[in-house]
Design an enzyme around this catalytic site. Structure first.
Site, PDB file in Angstrom:
ATOM      1  N   GLY A 152     -12.544  -3.797   1.590  1.00 50.03           N
ATOM      2  CA  GLY A 152     -13.930  -3.401   1.820  1.00 50.03           C
ATOM      3  C   GLY A 152     -14.426  -2.376   0.812  1.00 50.03           C
ATOM      4  O   GLY A 152     -15.571  -2.424   0.360  1.00 50.03           O
ATOM      5  N   LYS A 182     -18.346 -16.127   3.775  1.00 49.74           N
ATOM      6  CA  LYS A 182     -19.752 -15.931   4.120  1.00 49.74           C
ATOM      7  C   LYS A 182     -20.561 -15.336   2.986  1.00 49.74           C
ATOM      8  O   LYS A 182     -20.143 -14.383   2.351  1.00 49.74           O
ATOM      9  CB  LYS A 182     -19.849 -15.005   5.334  1.00 49.74           C
ATOM     10  N   ARG A 207       0.817  -1.219   0.000  1.00 49.22           N
ATOM     11  CA  ARG A 207       0.000   0.000   0.000  1.00 49.22           C
ATOM     12  C   ARG A 207       0.849   1.267   0.000  1.00 49.22           C
ATOM     13  O   ARG A 207       0.454   2.282  -0.569  1.00 49.22           O
ATOM     14  CB  ARG A 207      -0.899   0.022   1.235  1.00 49.22           C
ATOM     15  N   GLY A 259      -9.582  -8.319   0.135  1.00 46.88           N
ATOM     16  CA  GLY A 259      -8.305  -8.445   0.822  1.00 46.88           C
ATOM     17  C   GLY A 259      -7.691  -9.825   0.712  1.00 46.88           C
ATOM     18  O   GLY A 259      -6.519  -9.974   0.360  1.00 46.88           O
TER      19      GLY A 259
HETATM   20  P1  ADP Z   1     -12.020 -11.467   0.494  1.00 45.88           P
HETATM   21  O1  ADP Z   1     -11.193 -10.897   1.615  1.00 45.88           O
HETATM   22  O2  ADP Z   1     -11.198 -11.725  -0.738  1.00 45.88           O
HETATM   23  O3  ADP Z   1     -13.251 -10.646   0.223  1.00 45.88           O
HETATM   24  P2  ADP Z   1     -13.388 -13.304   2.268  1.00 45.88           P
HETATM   25  O4  ADP Z   1     -12.861 -12.537   3.434  1.00 45.88           O
HETATM   26  O5  ADP Z   1     -14.826 -13.193   1.959  1.00 45.88           O
HETATM   27  O6  ADP Z   1     -12.522 -12.921   0.949  1.00 45.88           O
HETATM   28  O7  ADP Z   1     -13.104 -14.852   2.478  1.00 45.88           O
HETATM   29  C1  ADP Z   1     -11.822 -15.379   2.659  1.00 45.88           C
HETATM   30  C2  ADP Z   1     -11.839 -16.559   3.589  1.00 45.88           C
HETATM   31  O8  ADP Z   1     -12.783 -17.529   3.182  1.00 45.88           O
HETATM   32  C3  ADP Z   1     -10.512 -17.245   3.630  1.00 45.88           C
HETATM   33  O9  ADP Z   1      -9.951 -17.091   4.914  1.00 45.88           O
HETATM   34  C4  ADP Z   1     -10.834 -18.727   3.344  1.00 45.88           C
HETATM   35  O10 ADP Z   1     -10.132 -19.619   4.171  1.00 45.88           O
HETATM   36  C5  ADP Z   1     -12.316 -18.786   3.627  1.00 45.88           C
HETATM   37  N1  ADP Z   1     -12.959 -19.900   2.896  1.00 45.88           N
HETATM   38  C6  ADP Z   1     -13.062 -20.066   1.579  1.00 45.88           C
HETATM   39  N2  ADP Z   1     -13.670 -21.231   1.285  1.00 45.88           N
HETATM   40  C7  ADP Z   1     -13.982 -21.831   2.456  1.00 45.88           C
HETATM   41  C8  ADP Z   1     -14.614 -23.047   2.823  1.00 45.88           C
HETATM   42  N3  ADP Z   1     -15.065 -23.895   1.885  1.00 45.88           N
HETATM   43  N4  ADP Z   1     -14.751 -23.315   4.149  1.00 45.88           N
HETATM   44  C9  ADP Z   1     -14.290 -22.444   5.083  1.00 45.88           C
HETATM   45  N5  ADP Z   1     -13.694 -21.280   4.794  1.00 45.88           N
HETATM   46  C10 ADP Z   1     -13.524 -20.963   3.498  1.00 45.88           C
HETATM   47 MG    MG Z   2     -11.461 -11.002   3.781  1.00 46.78          MG
END
Ligand code: ADP
Ligand code: MG
Length: 401
Positions: free
Chosen positions: A379, A203, A40, A356
């Site tokens: 975010g 989620k 960053r 992230g």
């Molecule tokens: P981003 O930061 O890219 O928006 P998220 O924060 O929504 O992504 O999600 C990332 C997390 O989701 C990671 O820590 C990963 O381990 C978890 N994850 C992905 N698939 C699964 C799964 N099938 N079961 C549990 N956790 C998962």
């Molecule tokens: Mg995340």
């Protein structure tokens, strides 16, 4: 409405002036105060260089770091960040142990020409996160123009990201902010088709608005990650001990009905009795998940399917890992998507990564520079994909044309 950027400013608007620049130096540090990832910080250097090269007298930087809750807390001081900054730029770097006030203003006028002056953590001040107008006015005294280059904080209406822009003009976007808005904005406004979006992560609840906003725009929406499990449950499939959000199952049902053929779910899964039971990991069809197993990644057939969809796309937007990529062998789905996107970029597609954890995954796989754009704003990029107005952007001067 397009926003003014530093490139719209004339030399006369910059020469001899103090530029107050909101940067996002909210970087991870180890226990000894060493910066462990300066992505960053490096991303802000082009803006600082452009300003100073064009005769701006001093670049006064504001940033937050961590969550110090509106009072000084030595653990969140930006002093070590200033020391690190001095090692990645040839320009003179100075640190001020305060953020606003007479001494701070004095420092901005006394600093030698060409200096980068980093002020202490904005979140040491109680008015920062409440967007206190009096604080915003104090901040405005630190510069003769305002530049917001902190895309990662633009979804927050804080004094240093939003309030100050009402009291200091010109108020324009920096080069990083401009780049983020251009890539994310163009991809959504006028995508080259086919336009494929890939969503994953932990989620479904945090991303439901993204799905809603993207569905009408995309040609295909691929869903992986734990999010897929909530859809599986909505389809009446056994999901074992997978991460499912029971209170979102009805919502997932409604989405399935509405999305029709646009929405593609994984056809298979890599399952295991627990995250640590990696030697028991094996692929099963999505209707073959047993009560004792959890889905930790998309399976090989899904990898092929997603790869095929990405290969045929002209625009790809990706947010959210396909599995628990932090723990091999559950990284294979995420890796497959990242590699397919890298190949698509080489073949002429526009590929964008937001989020992230997704950005971290692409970085860890050394594929970041093979994407058209990897957003620095977790975010903020999500809210942008949701179609929300980012307050830190809205407050900047509109371009007159
Ligand atoms: P981003 O930061 O890219 O928006 P998220 O924060 O929504 O992504 O999600 C990332 C997390 O989701 C990671 O820590 C990963 O381990 C978890 N994850 C992905 N698939 C699964 C799964 N099938 N079961 C549990 N956790 C998962
Ligand atoms: Mg995340």
């Amino acid at each position: 409405m397009a926003k003014e950027t530093i490139r719209d400013l004339t030399d006369a608007q910059l020469r001899g002036r103090r530029a107050l620049v909101r940067v996002d130096f909210n970087v991870p540090m180890d226990d000894h105060g060493a910066v462990t990832d300066d992505t960053r910080m490096r991303a802000a250097l082009p803006t600082l260089d452009a300003l100073l090269a064009r005769g701006t007298r001093v670049a006064v930087l504001l940033s937050h770091l961590g969550r110090p809750k509106g009072k000084p807390d030595a653990r969140f001081s930006l002093a070590p960040v200033a020391r690190h900054l001095a090692t990645i730029t040839a320009r003179a770097v100075r640190f001020m142990p305060c953020t606003v006030g007479a001494a701070a203003v004095q420092a901005t006028t006394a600093a030698a020409a060409g200096t980068i002056l980093l002020m202490e953590n904005t979140r040491f001040l109680p008015g920062e996160e409440t967007n206190d107008d009096a604080l915003a006015r104090e901040m405005a005294k630190l510069g003769d123009l305002y530049v917001n280059d902190a895309f990662g904080s633009a979804h927050r209406a804080h004094a240093s990201t939003e309030g100050v822009a009402h009291h200091l003009h010109p108020a324009v976007a920096g080069l990083l902010m401009e780049k983020e808005l251009r890539f994310l904005g163009d991809a959504l406004a006028q995508p080259q088709r086919p336009f494929v979006a890939i969503l994953g992560g932990a989620k479904i609840s945090g991303k439901i608005d993204v799905i809603d906003a993207l569905l009408p725009k995309v040609d295909r929406l691929l869903v992986g990650g734990a999010m897929a499990c909530t859809f599986f449950r909505a389809m009446g499939l056994e999901t074992g001990t997978s991460l499912v959000e029971p209170d979102r199952v009805d919502m997932a049902k409604a989405l399935l009905a509405r999305a029709g053929a646009k929405l593609a779910l994984p056809e298979d899964a890599v399952v295991a009795p627990s995250l640590d039971a990696t030697s028991a990991a094996h692929p099963v069809a999505r209707d073959g998940i047993t009560a004792g197993d959890a889905m930790f990644d998309i399976g090989p057939r899904s990898r092929d399917l997603f790869d095929h969809e990405i290969a045929g796309a002209k625009t790809v937007v990706w947010n959210g890992p396909m599995g628990v990529f932090e723990k091999p062998p559950f990284d294979r789905g995420t890796r497959a998507v990242a590699e397919a996107m890298a190949r698509a970029t080489s073949a002429g597609a526009t590929t964008i990564v937001g989020g992230g954890d997704s950005a971290a995954a692409v970085d860890a796989m050394h594929l970041a520079d093979r994407m058209t754009h990897v957003s620095t704003g977790g975010g903020a990029s999500l809210e942008f994909l949701e179609g929300k107005v980012l307050p830190g952007v809205a407050a900047l001067d509109d371009r007159s044309t």
